[in-house]
Design a protein around this motif. Structure first.
Motif, PDB file in Angstrom:
ATOM      1  N   HIS A 239     -26.179   4.562   5.888  1.00 45.88           N
ATOM      2  CA  HIS A 239     -25.962   5.515   6.982  1.00 45.88           C
ATOM      3  C   HIS A 239     -27.108   6.502   7.047  1.00 45.88           C
ATOM      4  O   HIS A 239     -26.919   7.701   7.077  1.00 45.88           O
ATOM      5  CB  HIS A 239     -24.606   6.237   6.790  1.00 45.88           C
ATOM      6  N   LEU A 310      -9.167  19.275   9.689  1.00 47.57           N
ATOM      7  CA  LEU A 310      -8.532  17.957   9.795  1.00 47.57           C
ATOM      8  C   LEU A 310      -9.475  16.965   9.130  1.00 47.57           C
ATOM      9  O   LEU A 310     -10.548  16.666   9.661  1.00 47.57           O
ATOM     10  CB  LEU A 310      -8.331  17.567  11.246  1.00 47.57           C
ATOM     11  N   PHE A 313     -11.938  13.867  10.592  1.00 44.87           N
ATOM     12  CA  PHE A 313     -12.408  14.197  11.948  1.00 44.87           C
ATOM     13  C   PHE A 313     -13.739  14.922  11.853  1.00 44.87           C
ATOM     14  O   PHE A 313     -13.939  15.745  10.966  1.00 44.87           O
ATOM     15  CB  PHE A 313     -11.404  15.108  12.668  1.00 44.87           C
ATOM     16  N   GLY A 314     -14.615  14.615  12.794  1.00 46.74           N
ATOM     17  CA  GLY A 314     -15.900  15.306  12.861  1.00 46.74           C
ATOM     18  C   GLY A 314     -16.955  14.588  12.044  1.00 46.74           C
ATOM     19  O   GLY A 314     -16.659  13.812  11.125  1.00 46.74           O
ATOM     20  N   ARG A 316     -21.438  15.114  11.049  1.00 42.77           N
ATOM     21  CA  ARG A 316     -22.680  15.847  11.291  1.00 42.77           C
ATOM     22  C   ARG A 316     -23.510  15.192  12.394  1.00 42.77           C
ATOM     23  O   ARG A 316     -24.113  15.859  13.225  1.00 42.77           O
ATOM     24  CB  ARG A 316     -23.483  15.935   9.977  1.00 42.77           C
ATOM     25  N   ARG A 324     -18.158   2.923  13.596  1.00 40.31           N
ATOM     26  CA  ARG A 324     -17.502   2.307  12.431  1.00 40.31           C
ATOM     27  C   ARG A 324     -15.995   2.540  12.495  1.00 40.31           C
ATOM     28  O   ARG A 324     -15.205   1.715  12.039  1.00 40.31           O
ATOM     29  CB  ARG A 324     -18.066   2.902  11.141  1.00 40.31           C
ATOM     30  N   LYS A 366     -15.767  20.611  20.733  1.00 37.42           N
ATOM     31  CA  LYS A 366     -16.635  20.530  19.550  1.00 37.42           C
ATOM     32  C   LYS A 366     -17.019  19.087  19.212  1.00 37.42           C
ATOM     33  O   LYS A 366     -17.690  18.830  18.211  1.00 37.42           O
ATOM     34  CB  LYS A 366     -15.937  21.163  18.344  1.00 37.42           C
ATOM     35  N   ASP A 373     -13.447   7.475   7.875  1.00 35.11           N
ATOM     36  CA  ASP A 373     -12.536   7.790   6.771  1.00 35.11           C
ATOM     37  C   ASP A 373     -11.101   7.941   7.224  1.00 35.11           C
ATOM     38  O   ASP A 373     -10.174   7.829   6.426  1.00 35.11           O
ATOM     39  CB  ASP A 373     -12.993   9.071   6.070  1.00 35.11           C
ATOM     40  N   PHE A 394     -16.196   3.267  -1.541  1.00 36.60           N
ATOM     41  CA  PHE A 394     -17.303   3.729  -0.696  1.00 36.60           C
ATOM     42  C   PHE A 394     -18.614   3.644  -1.506  1.00 36.60           C
ATOM     43  O   PHE A 394     -19.637   3.124  -1.029  1.00 36.60           O
ATOM     44  CB  PHE A 394     -16.989   5.166  -0.250  1.00 36.60           C
TER      45      PHE A 394
HETATM   46  N1  CMC Z   1     -11.393  20.126  11.686  1.00 35.48           N
HETATM   47  C1  CMC Z   1     -11.449  21.291  12.369  1.00 35.48           C
HETATM   48  N2  CMC Z   1     -12.578  21.871  12.774  1.00 35.48           N
HETATM   49  C2  CMC Z   1     -13.735  21.245  12.472  1.00 35.48           C
HETATM   50  C3  CMC Z   1     -13.756  20.026  11.774  1.00 35.48           C
HETATM   51  C4  CMC Z   1     -12.533  19.462  11.385  1.00 35.48           C
HETATM   52  N3  CMC Z   1     -12.495  18.308  10.713  1.00 35.48           N
HETATM   53  N4  CMC Z   1     -15.041  19.621  11.609  1.00 35.48           N
HETATM   54  C5  CMC Z   1     -15.806  20.560  12.183  1.00 35.48           C
HETATM   55  N5  CMC Z   1     -15.015  21.545  12.717  1.00 35.48           N
HETATM   56  C6  CMC Z   1     -15.477  22.714  13.478  1.00 35.48           C
HETATM   57  C7  CMC Z   1     -16.067  23.769  12.550  1.00 35.48           C
HETATM   58  O1  CMC Z   1     -15.098  24.717  12.137  1.00 35.48           O
HETATM   59  C8  CMC Z   1     -17.131  24.389  13.439  1.00 35.48           C
HETATM   60  O2  CMC Z   1     -16.500  25.293  14.308  1.00 35.48           O
HETATM   61  P1  CMC Z   1     -17.291  26.610  14.812  1.00 35.48           P
HETATM   62  O3  CMC Z   1     -18.472  26.094  15.586  1.00 35.48           O
HETATM   63  O4  CMC Z   1     -16.297  27.301  15.659  1.00 35.48           O
HETATM   64  O5  CMC Z   1     -17.686  27.361  13.593  1.00 35.48           O
HETATM   65  C9  CMC Z   1     -17.624  23.218  14.286  1.00 35.48           C
HETATM   66  O6  CMC Z   1     -16.552  22.271  14.325  1.00 35.48           O
HETATM   67  C10 CMC Z   1     -18.874  22.538  13.710  1.00 35.48           C
HETATM   68  O7  CMC Z   1     -18.602  22.236  12.343  1.00 35.48           O
HETATM   69  P2  CMC Z   1     -19.728  22.208  11.205  1.00 35.48           P
HETATM   70  O8  CMC Z   1     -19.083  22.366   9.884  1.00 35.48           O
HETATM   71  O9  CMC Z   1     -20.841  23.151  11.578  1.00 35.48           O
HETATM   72  O10 CMC Z   1     -20.263  20.735  11.408  1.00 35.48           O
HETATM   73  P3  CMC Z   1     -21.058  19.918  10.331  1.00 35.48           P
HETATM   74  O11 CMC Z   1     -21.882  18.965  11.100  1.00 35.48           O
HETATM   75  O12 CMC Z   1     -21.745  20.812   9.377  1.00 35.48           O
HETATM   76  O13 CMC Z   1     -19.887  19.184   9.515  1.00 35.48           O
HETATM   77  C11 CMC Z   1     -18.412  17.575   8.651  1.00 35.48           C
HETATM   78  C12 CMC Z   1     -19.604  17.847   9.586  1.00 35.48           C
HETATM   79  C13 CMC Z   1     -18.197  16.064   8.547  1.00 35.48           C
HETATM   80  C14 CMC Z   1     -18.723  18.110   7.237  1.00 35.48           C
HETATM   81  C15 CMC Z   1     -17.155  18.276   9.224  1.00 35.48           C
HETATM   82  O14 CMC Z   1     -16.870  17.790  10.519  1.00 35.48           O
HETATM   83  C16 CMC Z   1     -15.940  18.136   8.308  1.00 35.48           C
HETATM   84  O15 CMC Z   1     -15.788  18.914   7.352  1.00 35.48           O
HETATM   85  N6  CMC Z   1     -15.046  17.108   8.593  1.00 35.48           N
HETATM   86  C17 CMC Z   1     -13.922  16.839   7.748  1.00 35.48           C
HETATM   87  C18 CMC Z   1     -14.391  16.050   6.537  1.00 35.48           C
HETATM   88  C19 CMC Z   1     -14.697  14.610   6.871  1.00 35.48           C
HETATM   89  O16 CMC Z   1     -13.928  13.928   7.519  1.00 35.48           O
HETATM   90  N7  CMC Z   1     -15.861  14.145   6.382  1.00 35.48           N
HETATM   91  C20 CMC Z   1     -16.260  12.749   6.519  1.00 35.48           C
HETATM   92  C21 CMC Z   1     -17.506  12.554   7.281  1.00 35.48           C
HETATM   93  S1  CMC Z   1     -17.738  10.811   7.673  1.00 35.48           S
HETATM   94  C22 CMC Z   1     -18.100  10.076   6.188  1.00 35.48           C
HETATM   95  C23 CMC Z   1     -19.467  10.308   5.719  1.00 35.48           C
HETATM   96  O17 CMC Z   1     -20.435   9.930   6.449  1.00 35.48           O
HETATM   97  O18 CMC Z   1     -19.618  10.813   4.610  1.00 35.48           O
END
Ligand code: CMC
Length: 439
Positions: A239, A310, A313-314, A316, A324, A366, A373, A394
């Motif tokens: 990835h 959650l 969800f979400g 980077r 996927r 957002k 996952d 993984f």
């Molecule tokens: N639930 C609720 N709000 C969220 C979530 C979520 N899962 N993910 C991001 N946000 C919000 C976050 O609070 C922020 O809000 P604001 O702009 O108001 O401050 C906004 O969305 C942007 O979030 P960020 O943390 O700046 O985004 P990031 O790109 O740094 O984080 C992430 C990406 C994957 C770490 C994050 O979305 C997250 O923690 N997700 C849940 C954990 C998860 O499922 N991770 C697996 C990723 S896929 C497998 C892999 O490739 O490893």
């Protein structure tokens, strides 16, 4: 890349950065696809300034030819091939060959590669005694980090990174032995004897057998589950420059041996924001428990003062449906059908949660879509894996991506030790005060 100069190819334009009344010109490089990059390597020398980009959101740390992601469009390519096609038509070892060598194998190359991987599936017998040192209740990822790192203590003949032959042997060994170590980590945690690999089986069936066979009974892997396992491996194989891959590259940039670098990747992957998310997602579905409780959790996820997110969800990079996740959703249903699981409460919560989040203004705005996952946890649970094994699986699959990226870095003529700079905001110089005079 230009092999003589070690410069990325096509430095065909320049960009100008203006700071105060000074202009600085920097080359701009074009990739095959994706955003151009500004080469700011000379910025410090010319201006005395660093760039500042915590989390590397705008920084390309390397040139790579392995994997491409378009997060806005939801596209993932391995060596140019769409993930959907590889998952539908290929098998995992073919994907390994592709990631390592850059091209899909011919039938003869594939047979030779399968043979080479199969010849390396056993681990040194002393490794099984090494396992006995772990507590039985250790998290299998702790065991994985330790045992992968320990490989460098067993395979001294493939740790010379300057020798291309040794690099390839180490790569094959890592791909071949990671299922054996992962299965041993599982068997150890449930107090069952280790099952040796069986080399006439395909990669996924062999792994399922090493996990679920016991000496007292015959075991034959269910082909639907083996196919699903193989597909899960393909989907997780690489990835691009994610946190664990960047960790592997950074560790490798100092000249550390490949087994130590992969152990570093495993350690990074373990975190809940990365590979640990599948375990966290399933735990969260369990905590929600019933579809009626979803609004309460969605409300918490949206609350700025609540650290709850959650899980599953979400992403980077993906600001669209993770490609996927779509394949994983289909695979999840195939597995549940095969196993006759119709009324799984976790699945009900997952389906309802997906619906709610896909229509909720907060998640839409957002661009928070379900990631891989979200579905892999449900699938793996149905297949019989405990949640603590999810990140191990993984790691098993990502091993080939880590090793391909590590090899690419070592073979890159402009490779140098990774050494980021910083914005220092600590104390200025001050003099030491004797302890008796401190208040
Ligand atoms: N639930 C609720 N709000 C969220 C979530 C979520 N899962 N993910 C991001 N946000 C919000 C976050 O609070 C922020 O809000 P604001 O702009 O108001 O401050 C906004 O969305 C942007 O979030 P960020 O943390 O700046 O985004 P990031 O790109 O740094 O984080 C992430 C990406 C994957 C770490 C994050 O979305 C997250 O923690 N997700 C849940 C954990 C998860 O499922 N991770 C697996 C990723 S896929 C497998 C892999 O490739 O490893």
């Amino acid at each position: 890349m230009d092999a003589k100069t070690g410069k990325p190819s096509n430095p065909n334009t320049t960009g100008t950065l203006t700071v105060g009344n000074k202009n600085y010109d920097f080359p701009i490089y074009k990739g095959t696809i994706g955003p151009d990059v500004v080469d700011i390597a000379k910025l410090y020398g010319e201006s005395g300034m660093f760039t500042y980009d915590p989390g590397f959101t705008s920084t390309a740390s390397c040139e790579s030819q392995i994997t491409y992601i378009d997060g806005d469009e939801g596209i993932l390519l391995y060596r140019g091939y769409p993930i959907e096609q590889l998952a539908e038509h290929g098998d995992f070892l073919e994907t390994c060959y592709l990631l390592l060598y850059g091209e899909l194998p011919t039938p003869a190359q594939k047979a030779d590669f399968d043979y080479r991987v199969n010849r390396h599936t056993m681990v040194h017998e002393q490794m099984s005694r090494f396992f006995q040192g772990f507590r039985r209740d250790a998290h299998p990822m702790a065991v994985m980090v330790g045992s992968v790192g320990a490989l460098s203590a067993f395979y001294h003949d493939s740790t010379d990174i300057s020798d291309p032959h040794q690099r390839m042997i180490a790569s094959i060994r890592m791909i071949a032995k990671s299922p054996t170590l992962a299965a041993m980590a599982y068997k150890y945690s449930v107090g069952q004897p280790f099952v040796y690999p069986k080399n006439d089986l395909d990669y996924a069936s062999n792994f399922l057998r090493m996990c679920f066979a016991v000496p007292t009974e015959e075991y034959k892997a269910n082909p639907v589950l083996a196919r699903a396992m193989d597909r899960i491996f393909i989907l997780h194989a690489d990835h691009e420059q994610n946190a664990s891959t960047s960790t592997v590259r950074l560790a490798g940039s100092s000249g550390a041996n490949p087994f130590a670098c992969i152990a570093a990747g495993c350690a990074c992957l373990w975190g809940p924001a990365h590979g640990g998310a599948n375990e966290a997602a399933l735990n969260m579905l369990g905590e929600i428990g019933r579809p009626e409780r979803i609004p309460e959790f969605v409300k918490r996820a949206k609350d700025k003062n609540d650290s709850f997110r959650l899980m599953g969800f979400g992403h980077r990079v993906y600001k669209n449906y993770d490609p996927r996740a779509k394949i994983m959703q289909k695979t999840c249903h195939e597995v549940l059908n095969e196993l006759g699981i119709k009324d799984d409460p976790l699945l009900d919560v997952a389906m309802e949660l997906e619906k709610v989040a896909l229509h909720d203004e907060y998640f839409l705005e957002k661009k928070l879509y379900p990631n891989i996952d979200f579905y892999s946890g449900i699938t793996l649970k149905a297949m019989g894996f405990p949640t603590t094994m999810f990140t191990v699986l993984f790691a098993l699959a990502r091993t080939v991506g880590w090793i391909a990226q590590w090899k690419e870095m070592i073979e890159d003529p402009k490779q140098k030790i990774g050494r980021p700079r910083q914005l220092y905001t600590g104390a200025e110089r001050r003099d030491y005060v004797e302890i008796s005079r401190r208040k």
